[in-house]
Scaffold this motif. Structure first.
Motif, PDB file in Angstrom:
ATOM      1  N   TYR A  60      34.224  14.161  73.042  1.00  0.00           N
ATOM      2  CA  TYR A  60      34.117  14.569  71.628  1.00  0.00           C
ATOM      3  C   TYR A  60      35.531  14.820  71.107  1.00  0.00           C
ATOM      4  O   TYR A  60      36.090  15.911  71.320  1.00  0.00           O
ATOM      5  CB  TYR A  60      33.320  15.872  71.486  1.00  0.00           C
ATOM      6  CG  TYR A  60      31.963  15.852  72.126  1.00  0.00           C
ATOM      7  CD1 TYR A  60      30.861  15.289  71.490  1.00  0.00           C
ATOM      8  CD2 TYR A  60      31.772  16.433  73.379  1.00  0.00           C
ATOM      9  CE1 TYR A  60      29.614  15.293  72.085  1.00  0.00           C
ATOM     10  CE2 TYR A  60      30.523  16.437  73.978  1.00  0.00           C
ATOM     11  CZ  TYR A  60      29.449  15.861  73.335  1.00  0.00           C
ATOM     12  OH  TYR A  60      28.226  15.866  73.922  1.00  0.00           O
ATOM     13  N   PRO A  61      36.137  13.855  70.435  1.00  0.00           N
ATOM     14  CA  PRO A  61      37.522  14.043  69.999  1.00  0.00           C
ATOM     15  C   PRO A  61      37.654  15.107  68.914  1.00  0.00           C
ATOM     16  O   PRO A  61      36.781  15.247  68.046  1.00  0.00           O
ATOM     17  CB  PRO A  61      37.905  12.672  69.431  1.00  0.00           C
ATOM     18  CG  PRO A  61      36.815  11.747  69.819  1.00  0.00           C
ATOM     19  CD  PRO A  61      35.590  12.556  70.058  1.00  0.00           C
TER      20      PRO A  61
ATOM     21  N   TYR B  61      40.021  23.083  61.083  1.00  0.00           N
ATOM     22  CA  TYR B  61      39.869  24.397  61.729  1.00  0.00           C
ATOM     23  C   TYR B  61      39.961  24.242  63.248  1.00  0.00           C
ATOM     24  O   TYR B  61      39.698  23.157  63.790  1.00  0.00           O
ATOM     25  CB  TYR B  61      38.542  25.053  61.298  1.00  0.00           C
ATOM     26  CG  TYR B  61      37.284  24.293  61.637  1.00  0.00           C
ATOM     27  CD1 TYR B  61      36.728  24.346  62.914  1.00  0.00           C
ATOM     28  CD2 TYR B  61      36.630  23.524  60.684  1.00  0.00           C
ATOM     29  CE1 TYR B  61      35.563  23.654  63.224  1.00  0.00           C
ATOM     30  CE2 TYR B  61      35.470  22.830  60.981  1.00  0.00           C
ATOM     31  CZ  TYR B  61      34.945  22.905  62.252  1.00  0.00           C
ATOM     32  OH  TYR B  61      33.798  22.216  62.562  1.00  0.00           O
ATOM     33  N   PRO B  62      40.337  25.325  63.953  1.00  0.00           N
ATOM     34  CA  PRO B  62      40.455  25.236  65.408  1.00  0.00           C
ATOM     35  C   PRO B  62      39.116  24.845  66.024  1.00  0.00           C
ATOM     36  O   PRO B  62      38.081  25.411  65.671  1.00  0.00           O
ATOM     37  CB  PRO B  62      40.828  26.665  65.830  1.00  0.00           C
ATOM     38  CG  PRO B  62      41.150  27.405  64.592  1.00  0.00           C
ATOM     39  CD  PRO B  62      40.611  26.671  63.425  1.00  0.00           C
ATOM     40  N   GLY B  63      39.130  23.867  66.889  1.00  0.00           N
ATOM     41  CA  GLY B  63      37.898  23.459  67.576  1.00  0.00           C
ATOM     42  C   GLY B  63      37.131  22.373  66.843  1.00  0.00           C
ATOM     43  O   GLY B  63      36.129  21.868  67.374  1.00  0.00           O
ATOM     44  N   ALA B  64      37.562  21.989  65.635  1.00  0.00           N
ATOM     45  CA  ALA B  64      36.825  20.948  64.894  1.00  0.00           C
ATOM     46  C   ALA B  64      36.816  19.659  65.708  1.00  0.00           C
ATOM     47  O   ALA B  64      37.873  19.162  66.107  1.00  0.00           O
ATOM     48  CB  ALA B  64      37.476  20.706  63.537  1.00  0.00           C
ATOM     49  N   ALA B  65      35.651  19.145  65.947  1.00  0.00           N
ATOM     50  CA  ALA B  65      35.514  17.930  66.765  1.00  0.00           C
ATOM     51  C   ALA B  65      34.230  17.232  66.365  1.00  0.00           C
ATOM     52  O   ALA B  65      33.345  17.843  65.755  1.00  0.00           O
ATOM     53  CB  ALA B  65      35.460  18.301  68.248  1.00  0.00           C
ATOM     54  N   SER B  66      34.132  15.953  66.713  1.00  0.00           N
ATOM     55  CA  SER B  66      32.892  15.249  66.382  1.00  0.00           C
ATOM     56  C   SER B  66      31.792  15.709  67.338  1.00  0.00           C
ATOM     57  O   SER B  66      32.068  16.093  68.473  1.00  0.00           O
ATOM     58  CB  SER B  66      33.089  13.740  66.505  1.00  0.00           C
ATOM     59  OG  SER B  66      33.388  13.416  67.839  1.00  0.00           O
ATOM     60  N   ASP B  67      30.566  15.707  66.850  1.00  0.00           N
ATOM     61  CA  ASP B  67      29.418  16.028  67.705  1.00  0.00           C
ATOM     62  C   ASP B  67      28.731  14.753  68.193  1.00  0.00           C
ATOM     63  O   ASP B  67      27.835  14.814  69.035  1.00  0.00           O
ATOM     64  CB  ASP B  67      28.395  16.904  66.953  1.00  0.00           C
ATOM     65  CG  ASP B  67      28.727  18.390  67.076  1.00  0.00           C
ATOM     66  OD1 ASP B  67      29.623  18.738  67.858  1.00  0.00           O
ATOM     67  OD2 ASP B  67      28.077  19.197  66.379  1.00  0.00           O
TER      68      ASP B  67
END
Ligand code: NAP
Length: 541
Positions: A82-83, A52-58
């Motif tokens: 946060y890639p 999904y748009p914006g999905a990144a690791s926290d």
């Protein structure tokens, strides 16, 4: 097919995300044959499903990675703190390529059942297309948060446009530019998705039941200096993760409690840490935020005050204010512009808990008790059956045909999240009642423990590794005792997935060991050093 006494593989792993890749490395290094299956078309686990748009690791990139190879750590270059999912996937391909893992990976293969075979001590797995193969050891590498929860909303199948779970984002992408998007749910996924979608969608409407405590992520580019500093200190970073309560490279405990600190000083410390972003705010300010209710309340109020500084409309800010539960009883998301998104004209927040409950999905959108919302796309950002969902999605049968999902009907019991009584020669990577921690850290610690157990079996000529019921009862009780002492135990009041309280058809339960990831890693080491007293080793005559 191999002969009855010779399985096709020593180890079969299910899942080709971080856990599957690490499993291949450690098993191969220990001299075992290993095959990893995944139903997805690519490796990556979370990062292949959640496009999904914006999905990144926290977790920050430099410790959200595998540490078994110094070469990997030194050669890979992250671009940001946060890639996003694309970069995480590229990283995982880099690992698989560099370590020549592809011959061990079988994609597009869904395992639908796994049966323990009493006569040989082997496991037989069956795929959706009817193929079968055997292994001596079955390892679940399916991830803690991977099985989507699809809500049962009236009329869902009548909607004319795309309607799907966020973790089943169309693999070829979705053109939402100029479209009216509705998102059901307001958890970490929506917090990441909303600001990005709002930039090009005609409108985004978020249907929220429970607001969250949200902390700033503070994204930033990886600079040459920062990268150099990280790469020069990897041994320390790995040691920090190994010794941290949540497996993260943080400087905590800090040795001070909020309860013993004057209010002005508390505010000064909070203000100093807030702009740094990440979960550091919780772990590098005070040591009692998750255990002392009053300290937790003060921290929660600070978080809310920061939200109110960002959200311009007081009515929206009120709807976004978490109430009636402690900070961290739901896993707090990290903000990449979520609150600012509500200041845009094309973003709307709908309170479906108190103001206008959701009635149904119609052909053209979502109907609440007060309004009809016309939509082109509906995203179900409705969360996951955490810790147990992936294992329960296939039929895993242990001794006497016992189904794992039946065993876990009331209590999701395990020994350290790794072994389950009545499921011999089966291991889980981050199964139920393991800690909630930086996943690559826990994954590698789990796998090293599993490898030691399998090595012992081989070295001493055992056929069966039988997890003991008494040891399981002890771990279940110990985990429940600790859980009861934390504020997270109040998560059942707000459907927290951390207690399985988000599932409509199941009772809330203790799913997480909150005694500290570092303590847990120590316990696994002690167990291995003591010859795995939680397990009985047997020979088949
Ligand atoms: P979540 O936190 O469980 O949020 C699900 C949302 O859907 C909640 O707002 C929930 O409301 C709502 N919901 C569920 N069923 C509903 C229904 N029938 N009707 C209306 N609303 C409903 O799920 P998530 O946002 O996917 O995040 C789950 C976890 O995945 C996170 O906590 C995190 O650990 C992980 N995650 C990690 C990252 C990352 O690290 N980058 C990103 C995303 C997710 P209630 O709160 O009222 O139940």
């Amino acid at each position: 097919m191999a002969s009855q006494n010779q399985p096709d593989y020593d180890v079969i792993g299910i899942g080709a995300g971080f856990a599957g890749l690490a499993l291949i490395h450690y098993m191969r290094e220990a001299g075992f044959s290993v095959r990893v299956f995944d139903k997805a078309a690519d490796i990556g686990g979370t990062w292949t499903w959640n496009r999904y748009p914006g999905a990144a690791s926290d977790s920050e990139c430099y410790y959200y990675c595998l540490t078994f190879s110094k070469e990997l750590l030194q050669e890979w270059q992250w671009s940001v703190r946060y890639p996003g999912w694309e970069e995480n996937l590229r990283y995982m391909h880099f690992v698989a390529d560099k370590c020549d893992m592809w011959p061990h990976i079988q994609l597009n293969k869904e395992i639908v059942r796994a049966d323990y075979q009493e006569d040989t001590g082997h496991w037989q797995i069956t795929t959706a297309d009817g193929d079968q193969c055997t292994c001596k050891y079955l390892v679940s590498a399916m991830g803690m948060i991977s099985q989507p929860v699809i809500p049962d909303i009236k009329g869902m199948d009548t909607f004319k446009g795309p309607c799907f779970h966020s973790a089943r984002w169309p693999q070829d992408g979705l053109d939402y530019a100029g479209k009216r998007v509705g998102i059901i749910g307001a958890g970490a996924t929506t917090v990441q998705m909303l600001p990005v979608m709002a930039e090009t969608a005609e409108s985004v409407t978020v249907f929220q039941r429970t607001p969250n405590f949200i902390m700033p992520a503070v994204q930033k580019p990886m600079t040459a200096e920062w990268e150099q500093e990280i790469k020069e200190h990897y041994d320390e970073i790995i040691a920090k993760c190994r010794n941290h309560v949540f497996g993260m490279a943080f400087d905590s405990p800090v040795g001070r409690n909020l309860a013993d600190t004057p209010p002005d000083e508390v505010q000064r410390i909070f203000e100093e840490h807030w702009p740094q972003g990440s979960f550091r705010f919780v772990f590098e300010t005070f040591d009692d935020l998750l255990t002392n209710p009053e300290s937790n309340r003060v921290a929660g109020e600070f978080v809310i005050s920061k939200m109110k500084e960002k959200v311009k409309d007081p009515e929206v800010a009120e709807m976004l204010t978490p109430k009636g539960y402690p900070f961290f009883a739901k896993r707090p998301p990290l903000d990449h512009g979520y609150y600012e998104a509500y200041n845009r004209d094309n973003v709307k927040l709908v309170d479906i808990k108190d103001r206008e409950p959701l009635v149904e999905i119609t052909e053209t959108g979502i109907r609440t008790t007060e309004n009809d919302y016309e939509l082109d796309i509906i995203v179900l950002a409705t969360g996951f059956q955490a810790y147990t969902g992936a294992q329960e999605a296939l039929a895993i049968r242990g001794r006497n045909g016992l189904l794992l999902s039946d065993k876990w009907e009331d209590v999701s019991a395990s020994i350290m999240g790794v072994f389950v009584a009545d499921f011999p020669n089966m291991f889980m990577i981050t199964g139920p009642q393991a800690p909630f921690a930086n996943l690559p850290t826990s994954i590698e610690q789990n796998i090293m423990y599993i490898v030691d157990c399998i090595k012992k079996m081989g070295d001493e000529g055992f056929d069966v590794c039988e997890p003991q019921k008494e040891a399981e009862d002890e771990w279940v009780e110990h985990t429940a005792d600790i859980h009861a002492q934390t504020l997270m135990a109040q998560g059942d009041r707000v459907h927290s997935w951390m207690m399985g309280a988000n599932l409509e058809d199941r009772k809330p339960r203790v799913l997480i060991y909150f005694g500290g990831a570092n303590v847990y890693y120590d316990k696994m080491r002690e167990s291995a050093d003591a010859g795995f007293p939680e397990v009985e080793f047997e020979r088949i005559a």
